[in-house]
Scaffold this active site. Structure first.
Site, mmCIF file in Angstrom:
data_model
loop_
_atom_site.group_PDB
_atom_site.id
_atom_site.type_symbol
_atom_site.label_atom_id
_atom_site.label_comp_id
_atom_site.label_asym_id
_atom_site.label_seq_id
_atom_site.Cartn_x
_atom_site.Cartn_y
_atom_site.Cartn_z
ATOM 1 N N ARG A 133 0.928 -1.069 -0.033
ATOM 2 C CA ARG A 133 0.041 -0.107 -0.016
ATOM 3 C C ARG A 133 0.757 1.162 -0.127
ATOM 4 N NH1 ARG A 133 -0.339 4.499 2.604
ATOM 5 N NH2 ARG A 133 0.059 3.319 4.609
ATOM 6 N N ASP A 134 1.787 1.628 1.029
ATOM 7 C CA ASP A 134 2.502 2.689 1.209
ATOM 8 C C ASP A 134 3.609 2.714 0.071
ATOM 9 O OD1 ASP A 134 3.237 5.094 2.046
ATOM 10 O OD2 ASP A 134 3.513 4.497 4.235
ATOM 11 N N HIS A 142 5.277 4.255 12.878
ATOM 12 C CA HIS A 142 5.149 4.297 11.426
ATOM 13 C C HIS A 142 6.511 5.085 10.999
ATOM 14 C CE1 HIS A 142 3.102 3.888 7.575
ATOM 15 N NE2 HIS A 142 3.675 4.996 7.226
ATOM 16 N N HIS A 146 9.025 6.837 8.083
ATOM 17 C CA HIS A 146 9.637 6.846 6.775
ATOM 18 C C HIS A 146 11.233 7.164 7.066
ATOM 19 C CE1 HIS A 146 6.193 6.639 4.194
ATOM 20 N NE2 HIS A 146 5.611 6.897 5.169
ATOM 21 N N CYS A 195 4.324 9.498 0.695
ATOM 22 C CA CYS A 195 3.004 9.847 0.788
ATOM 23 C C CYS A 195 3.066 10.899 -0.496
ATOM 24 C CB CYS A 195 2.500 10.433 1.774
ATOM 25 S SG CYS A 195 0.829 11.403 1.898
ATOM 26 N N ASN A 213 9.538 4.079 3.382
ATOM 27 C CA ASN A 213 9.504 3.712 4.594
ATOM 28 C C ASN A 213 10.657 3.195 5.010
ATOM 29 O OD1 ASN A 213 6.495 3.474 3.374
ATOM 30 N ND2 ASN A 213 6.000 3.265 5.616
HETATM 31 P P1 HMG Z 1 -12.765 14.175 -2.771
HETATM 32 O O1 HMG Z 1 -12.431 14.612 -4.204
HETATM 33 O O2 HMG Z 1 -13.146 15.449 -1.775
HETATM 34 O O3 HMG Z 1 -13.985 13.300 -2.512
HETATM 35 O O4 HMG Z 1 -11.696 13.388 -2.176
HETATM 36 P P2 HMG Z 1 -15.560 13.414 -2.923
HETATM 37 O O5 HMG Z 1 -16.446 12.762 -1.724
HETATM 38 O O6 HMG Z 1 -15.892 14.726 -3.456
HETATM 39 O O7 HMG Z 1 -15.564 12.259 -4.386
HETATM 40 C C1 HMG Z 1 -14.819 12.778 -5.472
HETATM 41 C C2 HMG Z 1 -14.941 11.809 -6.269
HETATM 42 O O8 HMG Z 1 -14.076 10.422 -6.132
HETATM 43 C C3 HMG Z 1 -16.222 10.982 -6.668
HETATM 44 O O9 HMG Z 1 -16.314 10.363 -8.136
HETATM 45 C C4 HMG Z 1 -16.411 9.843 -5.730
HETATM 46 O O10 HMG Z 1 -17.232 8.802 -6.009
HETATM 47 C C5 HMG Z 1 -14.847 9.408 -5.683
HETATM 48 P P3 HMG Z 1 -17.009 11.109 -9.126
HETATM 49 O O11 HMG Z 1 -18.297 11.528 -9.039
HETATM 50 O O12 HMG Z 1 -16.163 12.441 -9.460
HETATM 51 O O13 HMG Z 1 -16.746 10.192 -10.327
HETATM 52 N N1 HMG Z 1 -14.665 8.598 -4.479
HETATM 53 C C6 HMG Z 1 -14.123 7.265 -4.247
HETATM 54 N N2 HMG Z 1 -13.859 6.574 -5.254
HETATM 55 C C7 HMG Z 1 -13.519 5.505 -4.957
HETATM 56 N N3 HMG Z 1 -13.218 5.145 -3.381
HETATM 57 C C8 HMG Z 1 -13.515 5.979 -2.392
HETATM 58 C C9 HMG Z 1 -13.879 7.235 -3.090
HETATM 59 N N4 HMG Z 1 -14.354 8.262 -2.232
HETATM 60 C C10 HMG Z 1 -14.563 9.001 -3.206
HETATM 61 N N5 HMG Z 1 -13.292 5.597 -1.367
HETATM 62 C C11 HMG Z 1 -10.970 11.578 -0.780
HETATM 63 C C12 HMG Z 1 -11.524 12.644 -0.690
HETATM 64 C C13 HMG Z 1 -10.673 11.214 0.629
HETATM 65 C C14 HMG Z 1 -11.760 10.386 -1.519
HETATM 66 C C15 HMG Z 1 -9.636 11.704 -1.390
HETATM 67 O O14 HMG Z 1 -8.760 12.798 -1.168
HETATM 68 C C16 HMG Z 1 -8.693 10.274 -1.416
HETATM 69 O O15 HMG Z 1 -9.033 9.572 -1.765
HETATM 70 N N6 HMG Z 1 -7.496 10.642 -0.685
HETATM 71 C C17 HMG Z 1 -6.540 9.711 -0.250
HETATM 72 C C18 HMG Z 1 -5.080 10.092 -0.369
HETATM 73 C C19 HMG Z 1 -4.233 9.098 -0.232
HETATM 74 O O16 HMG Z 1 -4.503 7.953 -0.477
HETATM 75 N N7 HMG Z 1 -2.999 9.257 0.386
HETATM 76 C C20 HMG Z 1 -1.888 8.413 0.736
HETATM 77 C C21 HMG Z 1 -2.359 7.503 1.832
HETATM 78 S S1 HMG Z 1 -1.937 8.486 3.449
HETATM 79 C C22 HMG Z 1 -0.555 7.922 3.659
HETATM 80 O O17 HMG Z 1 0.156 7.534 2.731
HETATM 81 C C23 HMG Z 1 -0.111 8.118 5.326
HETATM 82 C C24 HMG Z 1 0.334 7.073 6.025
HETATM 83 O O18 HMG Z 1 1.179 5.865 5.138
HETATM 84 C C25 HMG Z 1 0.921 7.308 7.454
HETATM 85 C C26 HMG Z 1 2.033 8.215 7.383
HETATM 86 O O19 HMG Z 1 3.001 7.980 6.606
HETATM 87 O O20 HMG Z 1 2.040 9.201 8.024
HETATM 88 C C27 HMG Z 1 -1.385 6.075 6.126
HETATM 89 MG MG MG Z 2 3.261 6.259 5.187
#
Ligand code: HMG
Ligand code: MG
Length: 318
Positions: free
Chosen positions: A17-18, A209, A211, A242, A251
């Site tokens: 995933r990450d 966690h 990096h 990220c 990581n």
């Molecule tokens: P948004 O654009 O504000 O969402 O995104 P929305 O609710 O307005 O929806 C927009 C569109 O996205 C719509 O589709 C929804 O259906 C679709 P459209 O009508 O335009 O065709 N949609 C989805 N589709 C599939 N699955 C879903 C989903 N939700 C909405 N779940 C949202 C808000 C949260 C969805 C977006 O910002 C997002 O997906 N962000 C994720 C970013 C991400 O994955 N970042 C990396 C992970 S975090 C990380 O790495 C840190 C970590 O490792 C810990 C650390 O290191 O600190 C965990």
């Molecule tokens: Mg991370």
């Protein structure tokens, strides 16, 4: 020093995933499945296999449902996936996951960039999701990102971290993983934040966690171990980052973590040789070298052995 540290730890492998969320190269579903199965074969029992976020935001993991449905893992391997909202939660349910991982950030800027929500909005979403998940009998982890340094707002106050972890404890999540998202923390910072968080969070529920952007991840693990933490996240070969945190490199590499812990007599349950095999597979799939130090050292030894046996250049790519 190092007396009384945990004798055994839980490693949460976040590479699929990450790691893969940050790769520009397209990895076909079947190859993701092979990679996850290789990680399980190495003895990893907790694997974050994908995320169910918006495919517009993270196209690399758009095939999460298919990945989950194709996996053939031993029954004692726990699969998790990152879930940002109810739509993602419903997909996790369709995928048959019993364990999910929610996530949010400590700072407004990172929160907005990563999930398009303020911190309070994110907390409200997490409240709904954890309530639903708990009533469905699911186990819930929650990541808190940018716990030490934020790429947009600088050093994060430990009080802000504790304010949020207190709320997560109130929500009844089963595990909280504190994320050094951009790999900038140092051991004293880890000590200060963890001690504050532990005032209201049970130690058995706290994960770290790291990096490894600035090479401090293993030192930070040691700081955590000394405080009694026994859950650490890491990623095969040090893949990762990220996409919404500029400067976030990979990581902490799982092999580096396992090598250090086993060398200290801390049990991980992971077979390092098989982990290196999985690392080789990841390099092959991504067509690049991964940064993990143990992997590099081991592959150069394997290469020399191959050279001396075959008298030719090794199969390992340079
Ligand atoms: P948004 O654009 O504000 O969402 O995104 P929305 O609710 O307005 O929806 C927009 C569109 O996205 C719509 O589709 C929804 O259906 C679709 P459209 O009508 O335009 O065709 N949609 C989805 N589709 C599939 N699955 C879903 C989903 N939700 C909405 N779940 C949202 C808000 C949260 C969805 C977006 O910002 C997002 O997906 N962000 C994720 C970013 C991400 O994955 N970042 C990396 C992970 S975090 C990380 O790495 C840190 C970590 O490792 C810990 C650390 O290191 O600190 C965990
Ligand atoms: Mg991370």
């Amino acid at each position: 020093m190092l007396e009384g540290i945990p004798k055994q730890v839980k490693i949460v492998e976040v590479g699929p995933r990450d790691g893969l969320q940050n790769e520009s190269r397209h990895v076909p579903t079947a190859d993701k499945v092979r990679l996850i199965e290789a990680l399980a074969a190495a003895g990893l029992k907790n694997i974050e296999v994908t995320s169910f976020v918006s495919p517009k935001w993270i196209p690399q993991l758009a095939d999460g449902l298919e990945v989950c449905r194709s996996l053939q893992l031993p029954v004692d391997v726990i699969k998790t996936a990152l879930v940002p909202n109810m739509k993602g939660y419903e997909t996790a349910c369709q995928a048959g996951l019993s364990h999910i991982a929610l996530f949010m950030s400590t700072t407004e800027s990172h929160s907005k960039k990563n999930i398009n929500k303020s911190v309070d909005e994110a907390l409200a979403t997490l409240g709904e999701l954890s309530k639903q998940a708990k009533s469905d009998g699911k186990w819930v982890r929650c990541y808190l990102s940018v716990v030490f340094e934020c790429p947009y707002e600088g050093t994060v106050s430990p009080d802000q971290v504790a304010r949020i972890t207190d709320k997560l404890v109130e929500l009844g999540v089963d595990e909280i993983s504190l994320g050094d998202t951009i790999g900038a923390a140092t051991p004293r910072q880890v000590e200060n934040v963890v001690k504050l968080v532990l005032r209201s969070t049970e130690i058995s529920k706290l994960a770290l966690h790291f990096h490894d952007t600035r090479g401090t991840a293993l030192a930070n693990v040691l700081a955590g171990l000394e405080l009694g933490i026994s859950i650490f996240d890491s990623s095969l070969g040090g893949m990762g980052g990220c996409p919404y945190a500029p400067g976030a490199a990979g990581n902490l590499a799982t092999e580096d973590l396992v090598y250090m812990l086993e060398g200290m007599g801390v049990k991980t349950g992971v077979d390092l040789e098989k982990l290196v095999d999985a690392g080789c597979l990841a390099e092959e799939l991504l067509e690049k070298k991964l940064p993990g130090r143990y992997l590099r050292a081991c592959l150069s030894t394997r290469e020399k052995e191959n050279c001396s046996k075959a008298g030719t250049a090794s199969a390992v790519k340079q």
